[in-house]
Scaffold this motif. Structure first.
Motif, PDB file in Angstrom:
ATOM      1  N   ASP A  46       0.838  -1.184   0.000  1.00 30.24           N
ATOM      2  CA  ASP A  46       0.000   0.000   0.000  1.00 30.24           C
ATOM      3  C   ASP A  46       0.873   1.233   0.000  1.00 30.24           C
ATOM      4  OD1 ASP A  46      -2.494  -1.316   0.170  1.00 30.24           O
ATOM      5  OD2 ASP A  46      -2.261  -1.547   2.336  1.00 30.24           O
ATOM      6  N   PHE A  47       0.353   2.294  -0.587  1.00 29.99           N
ATOM      7  CA  PHE A  47       1.008   3.588  -0.510  1.00 29.99           C
ATOM      8  C   PHE A  47       0.747   4.126   0.889  1.00 29.99           C
ATOM      9  CE2 PHE A  47       2.070   7.898  -1.895  1.00 29.99           C
ATOM     10  CZ  PHE A  47       3.120   7.612  -2.764  1.00 29.99           C
ATOM     11  N   PRO A  48       1.703   4.746   1.544  1.00 28.93           N
ATOM     12  CA  PRO A  48       1.474   5.228   2.915  1.00 28.93           C
ATOM     13  C   PRO A  48       0.379   6.297   2.965  1.00 28.93           C
ATOM     14  CG  PRO A  48       3.595   5.990   2.091  1.00 28.93           C
ATOM     15  CD  PRO A  48       3.041   5.070   1.063  1.00 28.93           C
ATOM     16  N   VAL A  49      -0.463   6.224   3.999  1.00 28.97           N
ATOM     17  CA  VAL A  49      -1.559   7.168   4.184  1.00 28.97           C
ATOM     18  C   VAL A  49      -1.038   8.487   4.740  1.00 28.97           C
ATOM     19  CG1 VAL A  49      -3.701   7.596   5.452  1.00 28.97           C
ATOM     20  CG2 VAL A  49      -3.235   5.331   4.512  1.00 28.97           C
ATOM     21  N   PHE A  50      -0.139   8.409   5.701  1.00 33.88           N
ATOM     22  CA  PHE A  50       0.404   9.612   6.333  1.00 33.88           C
ATOM     23  C   PHE A  50       1.633  10.070   5.575  1.00 33.88           C
ATOM     24  CE2 PHE A  50      -1.172   7.847  10.646  1.00 33.88           C
ATOM     25  CZ  PHE A  50      -2.458   8.241  10.359  1.00 33.88           C
ATOM     26  N   TRP A  51       1.649  11.348   5.191  1.00 37.36           N
ATOM     27  CA  TRP A  51       2.799  11.915   4.524  1.00 37.36           C
ATOM     28  C   TRP A  51       3.979  11.860   5.479  1.00 37.36           C
ATOM     29  CZ3 TRP A  51       4.493  12.810  -0.045  1.00 37.36           C
ATOM     30  CH2 TRP A  51       5.559  13.678  -0.246  1.00 37.36           C
ATOM     31  N   ARG A  52       5.077  11.281   5.054  1.00 38.56           N
ATOM     32  CA  ARG A  52       6.290  11.089   5.842  1.00 38.56           C
ATOM     33  C   ARG A  52       6.074  10.218   7.073  1.00 38.56           C
ATOM     34  NH1 ARG A  52       9.364  16.867   6.001  1.00 38.56           N
ATOM     35  NH2 ARG A  52       9.210  17.327   3.789  1.00 38.56           N
ATOM     36  N   GLY A  53       4.915   9.592   7.206  1.00 41.15           N
ATOM     37  CA  GLY A  53       4.666   8.667   8.307  1.00 41.15           C
ATOM     38  C   GLY A  53       4.517   9.307   9.672  1.00 41.15           C
ATOM     39  N   GLU A  54       4.431  10.622   9.719  1.00 42.36           N
ATOM     40  CA  GLU A  54       4.386  11.319  11.002  1.00 42.36           C
ATOM     41  C   GLU A  54       2.957  11.596  11.429  1.00 42.36           C
ATOM     42  OE1 GLU A  54       6.682  14.846  10.346  1.00 42.36           O
ATOM     43  OE2 GLU A  54       8.429  13.719   9.722  1.00 42.36           O
ATOM     44  N   GLY A  81      -5.731   6.600   9.520  1.00 44.39           N
ATOM     45  CA  GLY A  81      -6.226   7.712   8.735  1.00 44.39           C
ATOM     46  C   GLY A  81      -7.736   7.766   8.646  1.00 44.39           C
ATOM     47  N   THR A  82      -8.444   6.732   9.147  1.00 45.85           N
ATOM     48  CA  THR A  82      -9.905   6.737   9.144  1.00 45.85           C
ATOM     49  C   THR A  82     -10.390   7.801  10.125  1.00 45.85           C
ATOM     50  OG1 THR A  82      -9.956   4.371   8.614  1.00 45.85           O
ATOM     51  CG2 THR A  82     -11.972   5.337   9.524  1.00 45.85           C
ATOM     52  N   PRO A  83     -11.267   8.708   9.703  1.00 44.54           N
ATOM     53  CA  PRO A  83     -11.738   9.783  10.583  1.00 44.54           C
ATOM     54  C   PRO A  83     -12.585   9.256  11.742  1.00 44.54           C
ATOM     55  CG  PRO A  83     -12.220  10.257   8.280  1.00 44.54           C
ATOM     56  CD  PRO A  83     -11.796   8.836   8.348  1.00 44.54           C
ATOM     57  N   ILE A  84     -12.420   9.852  12.912  1.00 41.59           N
ATOM     58  CA  ILE A  84     -13.187   9.471  14.095  1.00 41.59           C
ATOM     59  C   ILE A  84     -13.676  10.711  14.841  1.00 41.59           C
ATOM     60  CG2 ILE A  84     -12.172   7.194  14.479  1.00 41.59           C
ATOM     61  CD1 ILE A  84     -10.206   8.433  16.437  1.00 41.59           C
ATOM     62  N   LYS A  85     -14.753  10.545  15.583  1.00 36.78           N
ATOM     63  CA  LYS A  85     -15.310  11.582  16.449  1.00 36.78           C
ATOM     64  C   LYS A  85     -15.006  11.167  17.887  1.00 36.78           C
ATOM     65  CE  LYS A  85     -17.883  15.118  17.583  1.00 36.78           C
ATOM     66  NZ  LYS A  85     -17.284  16.439  17.473  1.00 36.78           N
ATOM     67  N   LYS A 129      -4.877  12.314   0.458  1.00 35.78           N
ATOM     68  CA  LYS A 129      -6.325  12.221   0.278  1.00 35.78           C
ATOM     69  C   LYS A 129      -6.746  11.044  -0.599  1.00 35.78           C
ATOM     70  CE  LYS A 129     -10.276  15.201  -0.533  1.00 35.78           C
ATOM     71  NZ  LYS A 129     -10.725  16.539  -0.870  1.00 35.78           N
ATOM     72  N   ASP A 130      -6.042  10.784  -1.665  1.00 35.82           N
ATOM     73  CA  ASP A 130      -6.443   9.727  -2.587  1.00 35.82           C
ATOM     74  C   ASP A 130      -6.120   8.323  -2.082  1.00 35.82           C
ATOM     75  OD1 ASP A 130      -7.473  11.621  -4.324  1.00 35.82           O
ATOM     76  OD2 ASP A 130      -5.597  11.808  -5.429  1.00 35.82           O
ATOM     77  N   CYS A 133     -10.551  19.880  13.423  1.00 31.91           N
ATOM     78  CA  CYS A 133      -9.165  19.717  13.875  1.00 31.91           C
ATOM     79  C   CYS A 133      -8.236  20.183  12.755  1.00 31.91           C
ATOM     80  CB  CYS A 133      -8.864  18.266  14.241  1.00 31.91           C
ATOM     81  SG  CYS A 133      -7.222  18.048  14.966  1.00 31.91           S
ATOM     82  N   PRO A 134      -7.963  21.500  12.714  1.00 27.21           N
ATOM     83  CA  PRO A 134      -7.170  22.036  11.598  1.00 27.21           C
ATOM     84  C   PRO A 134      -5.716  21.598  11.570  1.00 27.21           C
ATOM     85  CG  PRO A 134      -7.803  23.774  13.143  1.00 27.21           C
ATOM     86  CD  PRO A 134      -8.469  22.526  13.606  1.00 27.21           C
ATOM     87  N   THR A 135      -5.290  20.767  12.538  1.00 27.16           N
ATOM     88  CA  THR A 135      -3.928  20.227  12.448  1.00 27.16           C
ATOM     89  C   THR A 135      -3.875  18.980  11.585  1.00 27.16           C
ATOM     90  OG1 THR A 135      -4.114  18.862  14.445  1.00 27.16           O
ATOM     91  CG2 THR A 135      -3.321  21.142  14.730  1.00 27.16           C
ATOM     92  N   ILE A 136      -5.041  18.532  11.089  1.00 25.59           N
ATOM     93  CA  ILE A 136      -5.104  17.390  10.170  1.00 25.59           C
ATOM     94  C   ILE A 136      -5.393  17.940   8.784  1.00 25.59           C
ATOM     95  CG2 ILE A 136      -6.315  15.265   9.558  1.00 25.59           C
ATOM     96  CD1 ILE A 136      -6.990  14.942  12.549  1.00 25.59           C
ATOM     97  N   GLY A 137      -4.449  17.737   7.885  1.00 28.20           N
ATOM     98  CA  GLY A 137      -4.574  18.240   6.525  1.00 28.20           C
ATOM     99  C   GLY A 137      -4.671  17.109   5.515  1.00 28.20           C
ATOM    100  N   TYR A 138      -5.370  17.370   4.416  1.00 27.47           N
ATOM    101  CA  TYR A 138      -5.534  16.396   3.328  1.00 27.47           C
ATOM    102  C   TYR A 138      -4.972  16.998   2.059  1.00 27.47           C
ATOM    103  CZ  TYR A 138      -8.539  13.558   6.251  1.00 27.47           C
ATOM    104  OH  TYR A 138      -9.016  12.758   7.250  1.00 27.47           O
ATOM    105  N   ILE A 139      -3.998  16.315   1.462  1.00 25.99           N
ATOM    106  CA  ILE A 139      -3.379  16.803   0.233  1.00 25.99           C
ATOM    107  C   ILE A 139      -3.444  15.743  -0.848  1.00 25.99           C
ATOM    108  CG2 ILE A 139      -1.817  18.376   1.442  1.00 25.99           C
ATOM    109  CD1 ILE A 139       0.430  16.286   0.857  1.00 25.99           C
ATOM    110  N   ARG A 140      -3.263  16.192  -2.076  1.00 26.73           N
ATOM    111  CA  ARG A 140      -3.121  15.264  -3.213  1.00 26.73           C
ATOM    112  C   ARG A 140      -1.677  15.344  -3.662  1.00 26.73           C
ATOM    113  NH1 ARG A 140      -8.617  16.640  -5.064  1.00 26.73           N
ATOM    114  NH2 ARG A 140      -9.756  14.688  -4.796  1.00 26.73           N
ATOM    115  N   GLN A 141      -1.173  14.227  -4.102  1.00 30.17           N
ATOM    116  CA  GLN A 141       0.203  14.213  -4.585  1.00 30.17           C
ATOM    117  C   GLN A 141       0.245  13.650  -5.973  1.00 30.17           C
ATOM    118  OE1 GLN A 141       2.865  11.574  -2.601  1.00 30.17           O
ATOM    119  NE2 GLN A 141       4.640  12.711  -3.244  1.00 30.17           N
TER     120      GLN A 141
END
Length: 183
Positions: free
Chosen positions: A13-21, A44-48, A156-157, A175-183
């Motif tokens: 699988d391609f890693p979900v977290f950028w740089r694994g952090e 990376g699955t969103p939770i409340k 994101k993808d 939670c604005p410390t969680i960002g979603y990007i496309r690469q």
């Protein structure tokens, strides 16, 4: 004399977290969703979160794929949606999981937003954290715990689908410390 090479295909699988952090909140949260035994919940699955009770629940979404209708949309596997949940104003009447490539929902009425390519929220919960470590759901434990993460950039993808309603710009609304990007 020729050299023969043996090919071996390795699944990955391609890693979900950028740089694994990903930063982790202290303590684990009790998962309140009921899932089928052995369901894999990926990081990376969103939770409340409910900090007062130290509980969490999965925030569910569906990714509509081509071939369905607005009353019987075809969705990508792994959505965690169950019968009786609401998608917009419509209720999920049944779920057909017999196809290996997709699930087909039957909605109580037409949902005009359920077109190919759409990502729709299930229910009304807005996530405020993500699952930090992939786990397999089991009922053998007294309760399933989840390690909650924040302060992370998610591809994101690759990750669990996120409706635009959950985002403000490219960051999670709650939670604005969680960002979603496309690469």
């Amino acid at each position: 004399m020729a050299i023969e090479f043996e090919k071996e295909q390795i699944q990955g699988d391609f890693p979900v977290f950028w740089r694994g952090e990903c930063k982790v909140l202290p303590g684990d949260f009790k998962l309140t969703n009921e899932l089928p035994e052995g369901t894999k919940v990926k990081k990376g699955t969103p939770i409340k979160l409910d900090f007062d009770r130290m509980e969490c629940k999965l925030c569910k979404a569906i990714k509509v794929i081509a071939g369905g209708t607005t009353t019987k949309p075809r969705i990508a596997k792994g959505s965690f949606v169950v019968k009786g949940e609401a998608i917009g104003e419509q209720t999920v009447s049944s779920i057909n999981s017999t196809n290996a490539d997709y699930d087909e929902l039957t909605l109580s009425a037409e949902n005009e937003a359920a077109v190919a390519g759409a990502i729709l929220a299930v229910g009304t919960d807005l996530p405020d954290a993500v699952v930090e470590t992939t786990f397999e759901y089991t009922k053998k434990m007294s309760f399933q715990t989840v390690s909650a993460g924040y302060d992370v950039i998610i591809l994101k993808d690759v990750a669990y689908p996120v409706p635009n309603d959950w985002l403000q710009g490219w960051k999670l609304k709650n939670c604005p410390t969680i960002g979603y990007i496309r690469q």
